[in-house]
Design a protein around this motif. Structure first.
Motif, PDB file in Angstrom:
ATOM      1  N   ILE A 162      -3.619  10.200   2.174  1.00 48.30           N
ATOM      2  CA  ILE A 162      -2.237   8.701   1.925  1.00 48.30           C
ATOM      3  C   ILE A 162      -1.824   8.098   1.029  1.00 48.30           C
ATOM      4  O   ILE A 162      -0.717   7.500   1.422  1.00 48.30           O
ATOM      5  N   LEU A 163      -3.514   8.219   0.352  1.00 51.07           N
ATOM      6  CA  LEU A 163      -2.046   7.507  -1.212  1.00 51.07           C
ATOM      7  C   LEU A 163      -1.519   7.786  -1.905  1.00 51.07           C
ATOM      8  O   LEU A 163      -0.465   7.150  -2.131  1.00 51.07           O
TER       9      LEU A 163
ATOM     10  N   ARG B 236       5.183   2.069   4.746  1.00 52.02           N
ATOM     11  CA  ARG B 236       4.522   1.094   4.210  1.00 52.02           C
ATOM     12  C   ARG B 236       5.228   1.274   2.714  1.00 52.02           C
ATOM     13  O   ARG B 236       5.579   0.176   2.331  1.00 52.02           O
ATOM     14  N   GLY B 237       5.081   2.610   2.991  1.00 48.43           N
ATOM     15  CA  GLY B 237       6.107   2.970   1.213  1.00 48.43           C
ATOM     16  C   GLY B 237       7.148   2.816   0.563  1.00 48.43           C
ATOM     17  O   GLY B 237       7.451   2.501  -0.287  1.00 48.43           O
ATOM     18  N   LEU B 238       7.809   2.636   1.742  1.00 51.03           N
ATOM     19  CA  LEU B 238       9.027   2.568   1.766  1.00 51.03           C
ATOM     20  C   LEU B 238       9.437   1.366   2.014  1.00 51.03           C
ATOM     21  O   LEU B 238      10.105   0.728   1.077  1.00 51.03           O
TER      22      LEU B 238
ATOM     23  N   LEU C 285      -2.373  -0.133  -2.192  1.00 49.60           N
ATOM     24  CA  LEU C 285      -4.041   0.020  -2.135  1.00 49.60           C
ATOM     25  C   LEU C 285      -4.288  -0.586  -1.217  1.00 49.60           C
ATOM     26  O   LEU C 285      -5.746  -0.028  -0.375  1.00 49.60           O
ATOM     27  N   PHE C 286      -3.877  -1.022  -0.907  1.00 46.11           N
ATOM     28  CA  PHE C 286      -4.773  -2.132   0.693  1.00 46.11           C
ATOM     29  C   PHE C 286      -4.154  -0.829   1.703  1.00 46.11           C
ATOM     30  O   PHE C 286      -4.935  -1.242   2.559  1.00 46.11           O
ATOM     31  N   THR C 287      -3.004   0.079   1.427  1.00 46.39           N
ATOM     32  CA  THR C 287      -2.617   0.758   2.930  1.00 46.39           C
ATOM     33  C   THR C 287      -4.228   1.487   2.999  1.00 46.39           C
ATOM     34  O   THR C 287      -4.281   2.174   4.153  1.00 46.39           O
ATOM     35  N   THR C 288      -4.125   2.279   1.695  1.00 53.65           N
ATOM     36  CA  THR C 288      -5.153   3.451   1.550  1.00 53.65           C
ATOM     37  C   THR C 288      -6.350   2.699   1.893  1.00 53.65           C
ATOM     38  O   THR C 288      -7.211   3.304   2.710  1.00 53.65           O
TER      39      THR C 288
END
Length: 437
Positions: free
Chosen positions: A125-126, A167-169, A210-213
């Protein structure tokens, strides 16, 4: 030739001519802004039937409201309106969007090959977030499809993968000089200090990853969720492009804005990169891009142009009704900035693209040089959070159209993320407001 295809090709040619005219306008030879606006609006008019219904409805409402406000300002308050220039709003941003699209002609998707080892779990995911984020700083929305299609080869995408892509984009809007959000805020606040934005936005974006992971690892079983990994060589392009922009901005062409530099630099790099294949092949690729890729940008182009017209209409009406010295806030400080962030983010939840809220806010403010960086960060952070959670944002509509995930399902799954990123953004806004940049 099919009439629809001919119409789309003509629109693509007009968009390319608009870009060329914009590049001519960077020289001291001519002011081409008015001609550029006519070319871009003509392209959108030709593509109007092909714009997705939701985007077309939003653009139509903005255009109608803008025209109504201009007429009210003229007929009700006797405002002196330069009708030939009312279409000029956001043409710099649209030209940049078209210029950035040429990055697809540099290299190929093979440059983003994954490593041989399968990536799963929180590490996957990260790395998906990192890949989308850093490629997305240059490639923008196309990165969603590039990365999403690759990790969908093994099995259909799952919700954790959708969220990592989203979220990455969206977090790249916090700092990337190549993003449409940055182009918009620099056009609205030309004295913004990009260094201050990057110093806050980049760490905030990393906190997003970091939060997403951590959050997705707690909410989902990621043991069989595939991730995406870039080869180290793949990051060279974003780094080289950013370095090139900084080189031109600080040394070679310091009088040009970052938006202007990006607008001419990326097409120039794309042409030079293709010349090694020969002139004929280069022309073929440029022709295909003009007739295929540029018409496909119809939704983005229509929304940005309509939002620019809205800014013109609203600011004209406000100046006519309340006087040119009236502003929403006498001083744009920390409290005003935080309230503005909340309002734009909530409007995104209601289905409005953040560009609409940002444009409306800019039209009723009179920002001093020291307030423009704070305004810019408010706009960028609201854009980042708003596009992640907004059901009608370009990112979520793209995921829906390509992979079938519902936009409202994305909104529900991003509520906690949006809340956390909003708190972090408000904290950053407070800190920037205290500095008083």
């Amino acid at each position: 030739m099919d009439r629809t295809l001919s119409r789309q090709r003509l629109a693509g040619a007009l968009a390319l001519l608009g870009l060329i005219a914009q590049l001519v306008g960077f020289t001291p030879w001519a002011d081409t802004t008015q001609g550029v606006s006519y070319l871009f609006w003509a392209a959108v008019a030709l593509l109007w039937k092909d714009i997705p219904k939701r985007s077309r409805t939003q653009a139509a409402v903005l255009i109608i409201l803008s025209c109504a406000m201009l007429l009210l300002a003229r007929l009700g308050y006797g405002a002196d309106i330069q009708w030939t220039r009312v279409l000029d709003g956001n043409v710099f941003v649209v030209a940049m969007l078209i210029g950035v699209s040429f990055i697809s002609l540099v290299g190929s998707q093979e440059n983003t090959r994954a490593s041989g080892k399968r990536l799963t779990g929180s590490g996957g995911i990260l790395r998906t977030w990192l890949g989308v984020h850093f490629l997305g700083t240059i490639l923008n929305l196309s990165t969603i499809f590039m990365v999403g299609d690759r990790i969908a080869r093994r099995r259909p995408l799952s919700m954790p993968q959708y969220l990592a892509l989203n979220r990455g984009l969206s977090s790249a809007a916090l700092w990337s000089p190549f993003f449409a959000s940055m182009g918009l805020v620099i056009a609205l606040a030309p004295e913004v200090r990009y260094g201050h934005i990057a110093l806050l936005g980049f760490p905030l974006a990393l906190l997003s990853g970091l939060f997403t992971t951590v959050e997705l690892n707690r909410r989902f079983d990621l043991a069989e969720v595939d991730g995406f990994s870039l080869s180290p060589r793949s990051l060279l392009m974003p780094l080289c492009m950013a370095a090139g922009v900084m080189l031109f901005h600080f040394w070679l062409t310091p009088t040009l804005s970052i938006v202007s530099i990006i607008t001419f630099l990326i097409p120039a790099v794309a042409v030079c990169a293709n010349l090694r294949h020969g002139g004929v092949q280069t022309v073929k690729r440029l022709r295909l891009h003009t007739f295929s890729r540029l018409p496909a940008m119809r939704g983005e182009l229509s929304l940005f142009l309509a939002a620019g017209l809205l800014t013109t209409g609203l600011s004209t009406l406000v100046n006519a009704a309340a006087g040119e010295n009236w502003t929403l806030f006498a001083h744009f400080g920390t409290f005003q900035a935080m309230a503005s962030f909340i309002a734009i983010t909530l409007s995104a939840l209601a289905g409005l693209h953040p560009i609409i809220g940002i444009s409306i806010l800019a039209s009723v403010l009179e920002l001093g040089a020291g307030e423009q960086t704070l305004f810019a960060f408010v706009a960028l952070s609201a854009w980042s959070v708003g596009t992640s959670v907004g059901p009608l944002s370009g990112i979520n509509l793209s995921l829906q159209g390509r992979y079938g995930v519902g936009s409202y399902a994305m909104m529900r799954n991003n509520f906690v993320y949006a809340g956390v990123m909003s708190l972090l953004s408000l904290g950053a806004i407070a800190g920037l407001g205290r500095v008083g940049v």
